[in-house]
Each structure stands twice: as C-alpha cells, then as structure tokens.
Design an enzyme around this catalytic site. Structure first.
Site, mmCIF file in Angstrom:
data_model
loop_
_atom_site.group_PDB
_atom_site.id
_atom_site.type_symbol
_atom_site.label_atom_id
_atom_site.label_comp_id
_atom_site.label_asym_id
_atom_site.label_seq_id
_atom_site.Cartn_x
_atom_site.Cartn_y
_atom_site.Cartn_z
ATOM 1 N N TYR A 1 0.827 -1.112 0.018
ATOM 2 C CA TYR A 1 -0.015 0.104 -0.010
ATOM 3 C C TYR A 1 0.634 1.282 -0.120
ATOM 4 O O TYR A 1 1.512 1.581 0.966
ATOM 5 C CB TYR A 1 -1.061 0.072 1.102
ATOM 6 C CG TYR A 1 -1.786 1.178 1.148
ATOM 7 C CD1 TYR A 1 -2.642 1.327 -0.003
ATOM 8 C CD2 TYR A 1 -1.884 2.027 2.390
ATOM 9 C CE1 TYR A 1 -3.395 2.609 0.276
ATOM 10 C CE2 TYR A 1 -2.772 3.020 2.615
ATOM 11 C CZ TYR A 1 -3.562 3.532 1.203
ATOM 12 O OH TYR A 1 -4.191 4.531 1.347
ATOM 13 N N ASP B 1 -2.044 -1.743 -4.024
ATOM 14 C CA ASP B 1 -2.307 -0.098 -4.607
ATOM 15 C C ASP B 1 -1.325 0.676 -4.417
ATOM 16 O O ASP B 1 -0.669 1.026 -3.533
ATOM 17 C CB ASP B 1 -3.390 0.477 -3.260
ATOM 18 C CG ASP B 1 -3.943 1.861 -3.717
ATOM 19 O OD1 ASP B 1 -3.413 2.400 -4.800
ATOM 20 O OD2 ASP B 1 -4.689 2.399 -3.002
ATOM 21 N N HIS C 1 -12.013 0.623 -4.469
ATOM 22 C CA HIS C 1 -11.367 -0.216 -5.508
ATOM 23 C C HIS C 1 -12.049 -1.547 -5.817
ATOM 24 O O HIS C 1 -12.777 -2.079 -4.935
ATOM 25 C CB HIS C 1 -9.954 -0.423 -4.902
ATOM 26 C CG HIS C 1 -9.033 0.525 -4.440
ATOM 27 N ND1 HIS C 1 -7.827 0.774 -5.140
ATOM 28 C CD2 HIS C 1 -9.212 1.504 -3.369
ATOM 29 C CE1 HIS C 1 -7.292 1.763 -4.466
ATOM 30 N NE2 HIS C 1 -8.030 2.383 -3.638
#
Length: 293
Positions: free
Chosen positions: A131, A181, A284
C-alpha cells in the site's frame, strides 16, 4: 493458481458489503489485501475462515494495514520493521515474528502497515502486498510538500527493495509477485481524464518515470497491461463521489507486477468491477490473474 489483489478500504465494512461472497465465488488461492484499517483486537475473525491470513497492521489506528491470505501457512514472512506481526488461522489471532527488509529510505514507514511479503508453502513463489503512500498534487504548499517528499522517499526505497526481493527469490528458485495499491497511474491509458490530472498526485511525471524504471523484460512485468494491450483501463479505482463509477471515470492504480517467468505463465486477467454502484465493496475493485504455476 488464481491470485488476486483488493484494496478493501476497511476490512470490516467490506465484509458487510460482500467480501467473503465475492472471494469464495472467485475460488482464489492467494489474495493480497490493502487498507485493512483495523486493530488486531477488532479483527472480524469469521471473515478469514478457511484462510491463513498474514497481517501487517501497522501502528496507525484506523489507517493502512496490508495482508496476504493463503491456503497454507507461508514458510517465511518479511516486513519493513522485522518485528512482530499478526496471523489469523483456525479462528484465532496471534503474534508471530518476521524478518526485516527495506533500507534507510523505507525506515520511516516501517510501522505504518504498508508492506508484507511471504514465501508460499505450496508453490515456488514469493508474494508481496503493498500500500503505497498517496502523496500530494503540484504545486505543493505546507503539508502537501511534506506528503510529496515522503512519497518520493518511499519510492526510492521501494525500487531497491523490489529488486532485492526479486533477486533473492530468484536465488531460492522462486518467482516474485508484488501486488497492491501503488497510487500511481503509469500511462495515459491508466486513467480516464489524464489531461486534467497531469498535476495531480498519482499522475505526476516523476511518479510515472519511477514506475517505468521498475518495469522491464528482465525485472518486473505489468501483467494486466501485457494481457490487455493498448486499451483504456481496465480501471480499478473510482471515487465514491459524483458519477465517477457510473460513468467509468476511473484510475488503474492496482497492479500485479511479476517476475518475467511468472508473467509469461499468466493465462487470464480480469478486473472485477461491480455491475452497479450499490454493489460496490470498496472504492477499489479486485484485480485477478490466473497463473500456470
């Protein structure tokens, strides 16, 4: 193997919205999760039934947190701090130890819950869940400049770490896959309104140049882009606000970046965008790849 990545934007909320139903139906073997956003004592253990979950939750309450869900306990685990992290298995949560990775540039992020990698027990594969910090738009002022500089420092350290992890996995006879991500749209094809976002975080020239620098036929391959070719999208993030989702005005910021051998084994890819706004699990959607491994 069927492998997916999913930024859940809060595991408890996403479970209510259908996380288990989706992933049980998808029949995945490995899932990388980002933005768990939950303390260890508040983890909904029923949500991990049938999985072995390795979680790097970080020390920021209600923020960040990454995990890798596997069918069998991994044979090795690594985080940026190399200390205790959490594991959920058989309906209970416990602390386990991990090895440390990451150099000087990643040290300030070590307890933020941004990176965990595991060596699978049932396949010659190392999998990482990432992340990446969001950063800030240009021109930078006040706190925005600090956020921009932090993201660029993370990117410098991550480039070195991905190289080291890939080479170390290779030396052990393993392929390498980092998912998650990245908070960067690499190319113009990776966001709908690229002309209006050239000074936005996630599409700054230096961010896109960094992304190009970690890709190559002998290093890491963007698996979904390789399979879809030069088409717009497929996007993986849409704002909750306005008509972004309905109009498919999105960004592709969730990736599978694989070592070349693993990338060549990919047989199919899909981005599991929900059919309607009210069915969304997160801002997402899952990104899934089948690998012949």
């Amino acid at each position: 193997m069927r492998i997916g990545t999913h930024n859940v934007n809060g595991i408890r909320a996403t479970l209510v919205r259908g996380f288990r139903d989706f992933w049980d139906g998808a029949a995945a073997d490995v899932i990388a999760v980002q933005e768990v956003r939950c303390r260890a004592g508040d983890l909904p253990l029923w949500g991990f039934d049938g999985w072995h979950a390795t979680l790097e939750l970080g020390h920021l309450p209600g923020r960040n947190g990454v995990a890798v869900l596997t069918k069998a306990p991994p044979v090795a685990v690594r985080t940026l701090h190399g200390g205790a992290l959490h594991r959920v298995a058989d309906g209970r949560v416990e602390e386990i130890s991990s090895s440390g990775v990451g150099g000087r540039d990643l040290r300030p992020f070590a307890t933020e819950g941004r990176y965990v990698e595991v060596d699978l027990a049932d396949a010659p594969l190392r999998v990482a869940s990432l992340y990446l910090p969001k950063g800030a738009a240009w021109p930078y002022d006040g706190l925005g400049e600090e956020k921009y500089r932090r993201k660029m420092r993370f990117l410098r350290g991550l480039r070195r770490q991905l190289r080291e992890s890939r080479l170390d996995a290779q030396a052990q006879g393993r392929e390498f896959l980092v998912m998650g991500d990245f908070n960067i749209a690499h190319q113009q094809l990776d966001l709908k309104n690229w002309r209006g976002n050239q000074r936005s975080e996630g599409f700054l020239p230096e961010e896109r140049e960094w992304f190009s620098s970690i890709l190559g036929p002998r290093t890491l391959v963007d698996v979904v882009r390789r399979h879809t070719g030069d088409v717009s999208g497929p996007y993986s993030w849409w704002s909750w606000r306005g008509q972004s989702f309905t109009g498919d005005i999105g960004w592709r910021i969730d990736y599978h970046l694989a070592s070349p051998g693993l990338a060549r084994s990919a047989t199919s890819t899909w981005t599991a965008r929900e059919p309607q706004y009210e069915h969304r699990m997160s801002d997402h959607c899952p990104v899934i790849v089948d690998y012949a491994i």
